[in-house]
Design an enzyme around this catalytic site. Sequence first.
Site, PDB file in Angstrom:
ATOM      1  N   ARG A 105       1.317  -1.591   0.189  1.00 33.77           N
ATOM      2  CA  ARG A 105      -0.352   0.490   0.130  1.00 33.77           C
ATOM      3  C   ARG A 105       0.851   1.209   0.078  1.00 33.77           C
ATOM      4  NH1 ARG A 105      -2.781  -3.348   3.758  1.00 33.77           N
ATOM      5  NH2 ARG A 105      -4.126  -4.617   2.643  1.00 33.77           N
ATOM      6  N   LYS A 159       3.291  11.810 -10.620  1.00 27.59           N
ATOM      7  CA  LYS A 159       2.705  10.860 -11.476  1.00 27.59           C
ATOM      8  C   LYS A 159       3.171   9.730 -11.694  1.00 27.59           C
ATOM      9  CE  LYS A 159      -0.083  14.384 -13.893  1.00 27.59           C
ATOM     10  NZ  LYS A 159      -0.702  14.637 -14.785  1.00 27.59           N
ATOM     11  N   GLU A 190      10.596  20.458 -23.523  1.00 25.67           N
ATOM     12  CA  GLU A 190      10.110  20.260 -22.419  1.00 25.67           C
ATOM     13  C   GLU A 190      10.673  21.577 -21.267  1.00 25.67           C
ATOM     14  OE1 GLU A 190       6.697  18.843 -21.507  1.00 25.67           O
ATOM     15  OE2 GLU A 190       6.801  17.176 -22.667  1.00 25.67           O
ATOM     16  N   LYS A 206       8.304  23.579 -12.744  1.00 27.56           N
ATOM     17  CA  LYS A 206       8.228  22.475 -12.234  1.00 27.56           C
ATOM     18  C   LYS A 206       7.484  21.836 -10.898  1.00 27.56           C
ATOM     19  CE  LYS A 206       5.829  17.626 -12.786  1.00 27.56           C
ATOM     20  NZ  LYS A 206       6.089  17.076 -14.006  1.00 27.56           N
ATOM     21  N   GLU A 258      -3.608  18.598  -9.947  1.00 19.93           N
ATOM     22  CA  GLU A 258      -4.178  18.260 -10.998  1.00 19.93           C
ATOM     23  C   GLU A 258      -5.462  19.101 -11.038  1.00 19.93           C
ATOM     24  OE1 GLU A 258      -1.975  17.341 -14.765  1.00 19.93           O
ATOM     25  OE2 GLU A 258      -3.513  17.929 -15.992  1.00 19.93           O
ATOM     26  N   ARG A 302      -1.618  22.603 -12.636  1.00 20.92           N
ATOM     27  CA  ARG A 302      -1.175  21.503 -13.398  1.00 20.92           C
ATOM     28  C   ARG A 302      -1.605  21.393 -14.873  1.00 20.92           C
ATOM     29  NH1 ARG A 302       1.117  16.681 -10.303  1.00 20.92           N
ATOM     30  NH2 ARG A 302       2.565  15.883 -11.643  1.00 20.92           N
ATOM     31  N   ASN A 320       0.651  21.119 -19.711  1.00 20.19           N
ATOM     32  CA  ASN A 320      -0.178  20.300 -20.681  1.00 20.19           C
ATOM     33  C   ASN A 320      -0.030  20.957 -22.317  1.00 20.19           C
ATOM     34  OD1 ASN A 320      -0.317  18.256 -19.526  1.00 20.19           O
ATOM     35  ND2 ASN A 320      -3.027  18.251 -19.048  1.00 20.19           N
ATOM     36  N   HIS A 356       0.617  19.419 -25.494  1.00 25.38           N
ATOM     37  CA  HIS A 356       0.271  18.238 -25.478  1.00 25.38           C
ATOM     38  C   HIS A 356      -0.720  17.781 -26.343  1.00 25.38           C
ATOM     39  CE1 HIS A 356       3.381  18.663 -22.543  1.00 25.38           C
ATOM     40  NE2 HIS A 356       3.942  17.587 -22.907  1.00 25.38           N
ATOM     41  N   HIS A 408      -0.708  15.795 -28.771  1.00 25.07           N
ATOM     42  CA  HIS A 408      -1.433  13.812 -28.560  1.00 25.07           C
ATOM     43  C   HIS A 408      -1.795  13.557 -30.232  1.00 25.07           C
ATOM     44  CE1 HIS A 408      -3.447  10.679 -25.954  1.00 25.07           C
ATOM     45  NE2 HIS A 408      -4.298  10.895 -26.635  1.00 25.07           N
ATOM     46  N   HIS A 415       7.927  11.622 -27.795  1.00 25.98           N
ATOM     47  CA  HIS A 415       6.322  12.180 -27.554  1.00 25.98           C
ATOM     48  C   HIS A 415       7.466  13.680 -27.313  1.00 25.98           C
ATOM     49  CE1 HIS A 415       3.634  14.263 -24.428  1.00 25.98           C
ATOM     50  NE2 HIS A 415       5.145  13.887 -23.330  1.00 25.98           N
TER      51      HIS A 415
HETATM   52  P1  NAD Z   1      12.478   6.732 -21.915  1.00 23.10           P
HETATM   53  O1  NAD Z   1      12.806   6.151 -20.373  1.00 23.10           O
HETATM   54  O2  NAD Z   1      12.375   5.405 -22.483  1.00 23.10           O
HETATM   55  O3  NAD Z   1      13.832   6.879 -21.764  1.00 23.10           O
HETATM   56  C1  NAD Z   1      14.459   6.819 -23.787  1.00 23.10           C
HETATM   57  C2  NAD Z   1      14.974   5.824 -23.533  1.00 23.10           C
HETATM   58  O4  NAD Z   1      16.649   6.434 -23.410  1.00 23.10           O
HETATM   59  C3  NAD Z   1      15.113   4.822 -23.384  1.00 23.10           C
HETATM   60  O5  NAD Z   1      15.997   3.843 -24.832  1.00 23.10           O
HETATM   61  C4  NAD Z   1      15.972   4.818 -22.537  1.00 23.10           C
HETATM   62  O6  NAD Z   1      16.027   3.820 -22.007  1.00 23.10           O
HETATM   63  C5  NAD Z   1      17.172   5.312 -22.453  1.00 23.10           C
HETATM   64  N1  NAD Z   1      18.652   5.979 -21.803  1.00 23.10           N
HETATM   65  C6  NAD Z   1      17.590   6.931 -20.908  1.00 23.10           C
HETATM   66  N2  NAD Z   1      18.481   7.050 -19.670  1.00 23.10           N
HETATM   67  C7  NAD Z   1      19.664   6.756 -21.184  1.00 23.10           C
HETATM   68  C8  NAD Z   1      21.331   7.257 -20.796  1.00 23.10           C
HETATM   69  N3  NAD Z   1      21.675   8.394 -19.368  1.00 23.10           N
HETATM   70  N4  NAD Z   1      22.050   6.931 -21.811  1.00 23.10           N
HETATM   71  C9  NAD Z   1      21.185   6.337 -22.627  1.00 23.10           C
HETATM   72  N5  NAD Z   1      20.238   6.009 -22.843  1.00 23.10           N
HETATM   73  C10 NAD Z   1      19.563   6.360 -21.643  1.00 23.10           C
HETATM   74  O7  NAD Z   1      11.797   7.745 -22.566  1.00 23.10           O
HETATM   75  P2  NAD Z   1      11.523   9.417 -21.115  1.00 23.10           P
HETATM   76  O8  NAD Z   1      12.001  10.540 -22.391  1.00 23.10           O
HETATM   77  O9  NAD Z   1      12.472   9.523 -20.410  1.00 23.10           O
HETATM   78  O10 NAD Z   1      10.376   9.132 -20.729  1.00 23.10           O
HETATM   79  C11 NAD Z   1       9.413   8.779 -21.120  1.00 23.10           C
HETATM   80  C12 NAD Z   1       8.106   7.996 -20.857  1.00 23.10           C
HETATM   81  O11 NAD Z   1       7.531   8.860 -19.183  1.00 23.10           O
HETATM   82  C13 NAD Z   1       6.389   8.407 -21.350  1.00 23.10           C
HETATM   83  O12 NAD Z   1       6.432   6.745 -20.887  1.00 23.10           O
HETATM   84  C14 NAD Z   1       5.766   9.357 -20.834  1.00 23.10           C
HETATM   85  O13 NAD Z   1       4.470   8.751 -20.042  1.00 23.10           O
HETATM   86  C15 NAD Z   1       6.684   9.053 -19.161  1.00 23.10           C
HETATM   87  N6  NAD Z   1       6.077  11.020 -18.455  1.00 23.10           N
HETATM   88  C16 NAD Z   1       5.807  11.308 -17.253  1.00 23.10           C
HETATM   89  C17 NAD Z   1       5.641  12.050 -16.705  1.00 23.10           C
HETATM   90  C18 NAD Z   1       5.255  12.227 -15.717  1.00 23.10           C
HETATM   91  O14 NAD Z   1       4.476  13.599 -14.728  1.00 23.10           O
HETATM   92  N7  NAD Z   1       5.050  10.936 -14.843  1.00 23.10           N
HETATM   93  C19 NAD Z   1       6.030  13.043 -17.374  1.00 23.10           C
HETATM   94  C20 NAD Z   1       6.020  12.888 -18.840  1.00 23.10           C
HETATM   95  C21 NAD Z   1       6.680  12.120 -19.713  1.00 23.10           C
HETATM   96  N1  GLY Z   2       3.555  16.142 -17.253  1.00 20.18           N
HETATM   97  C1  GLY Z   2       2.616  16.364 -16.653  1.00 20.18           C
HETATM   98  C2  GLY Z   2       2.315  16.458 -15.212  1.00 20.18           C
HETATM   99  O1  GLY Z   2       3.369  16.270 -14.493  1.00 20.18           O
HETATM  100  O2  GLY Z   2       2.104  16.597 -14.990  1.00 20.18           O
END
Ligand code: NAD
Ligand code: GLY
Length: 375
Positions: free
Chosen positions: A130, A152, A194, A238, A248, A252, A256, A259, A263, A276
């Site tokens: 939990r 998130k 971003e 942020k 949100e 918050r 977006n 986005h 999207h 993305h």
């Molecule tokens: P990712 O985590 O897929 O990383 C991109 C690529 O880079 C992957 O292949 C990864 O293995 C590689 N990688 C990561 N760090 C590395 C490094 N230092 N050296 C070499 N390779 C490396 O993509 P991302 O863009 O970091 O994240 C996208 C994800 O984040 C999506 O799923 C999205 O929905 C999520 N997201 C979440 C939030 C949130 O608030 N939680 C906000 C924005 C995006």
């Molecule tokens: N990436 C948008 C949020 O964290 O709210």
Amino acid sequence: MIETSPALTTVPVELGAKAYPVRIGPGALDQLGEEILARGFARGVRVLVVSNPDVDGPYGDRVLRSLERAGFRSERLVLEAGEDQKTLTTVSRIHQAAYDHQLERGSLIVALGGGVVGDMAGFAAATWLRGIAVVQVPTTLLAMVDAAIGGKTGVNHPGGKNLIGAFHQPSLVLVDPSTLTTLPPRELQAGMAEVIKYGVIADAVLFDALERQESLASLEAVGPALLAQILRRSATAKARVVAADEREGSLRAILNYGHTLGHVVETLTGYRRFLHGEAVAIGMVAAGLLSRELGLWSAAEEERQRQLIARAGLPLAAPPLEPDAVRECLLRDKKVRDGRVRFVLPTQIGAVELRDDVPLAMAQAALMQTIPARS
Ligand code: NAD
Ligand code: GLY
């Protein structure tokens, strides 16, 4: 009192009892153990480090060594890389590792990786017993400035991205910019979208600093001083938004920016053609045009945004799209009411308005306007 390195910059995320710091600086990875001790975790606590081969290869041993030096009992779980891994099935693997490693209420999970690892490990931590603690150690620019901060967490459902999730704030976010040296340039550029977003929605000083740089398309072009400023100012923007509106309710939603139409581009290209951040860049270009069309933003500032996006090596134009498909996609967006779409629209660099009354046809037209005319 545990000593932590004064060399790291601290950005506080002020959330009362759930407050935590974002600690930023080159070499931070080697201080993970001490940084966790300083957050009140005792020596001997069990830690599960979740990563993937792209990050475990260059950084896993250093992280494990730092944790061991600080007296933690750590294990690692290396998952496959990729957005398609962001599922409940993979979260079950993390839960199994938590069980095997006997993680208790006082144990913690360390997410070492990009947003995919961070979202999955965060969600596993939110749901194991939990809710146990999670420490985010982001290794992509996107995760450093966005995904790792704000709590998130979640995974994708076959019906859509991030449909399953929970708010679960980390106990610490530790950012080591030197991990970006191994990140593919295209991923760095996607994260830069971003960063530009923060400049437009909240921080004119950041925007100006980015503008002064000839190119933002590689780590070498950005350089360490601007990178440090990018990480600090983006985290601050942020953190401020999250502290004001954790779940949100309203504010918050400004995060977006770009986005909604981004999207649409991602959906209509099957999530394969654009990263993305690239889709967000196109979405920001279209939102800028829309804001100008509505008389909210000047042509000069809209052009400055476009120039900056180009300097980051990001796309400015959507690929050819069918107008009806764009309309259909917008209609399915949860932000549409009575043919009007909720939009984040810039009014000047560093300030935006949240509008609920944008006619769907205008939003559709703005995205179509980015598509180059066929000769
Ligand atoms: P990712 O985590 O897929 O990383 C991109 C690529 O880079 C992957 O292949 C990864 O293995 C590689 N990688 C990561 N760090 C590395 C490094 N230092 N050296 C070499 N390779 C490396 O993509 P991302 O863009 O970091 O994240 C996208 C994800 O984040 C999506 O799923 C999205 O929905 C999520 N997201 C979440 C939030 C949130 O608030 N939680 C906000 C924005 C995006
Ligand atoms: N990436 C948008 C949020 O964290 O709210």
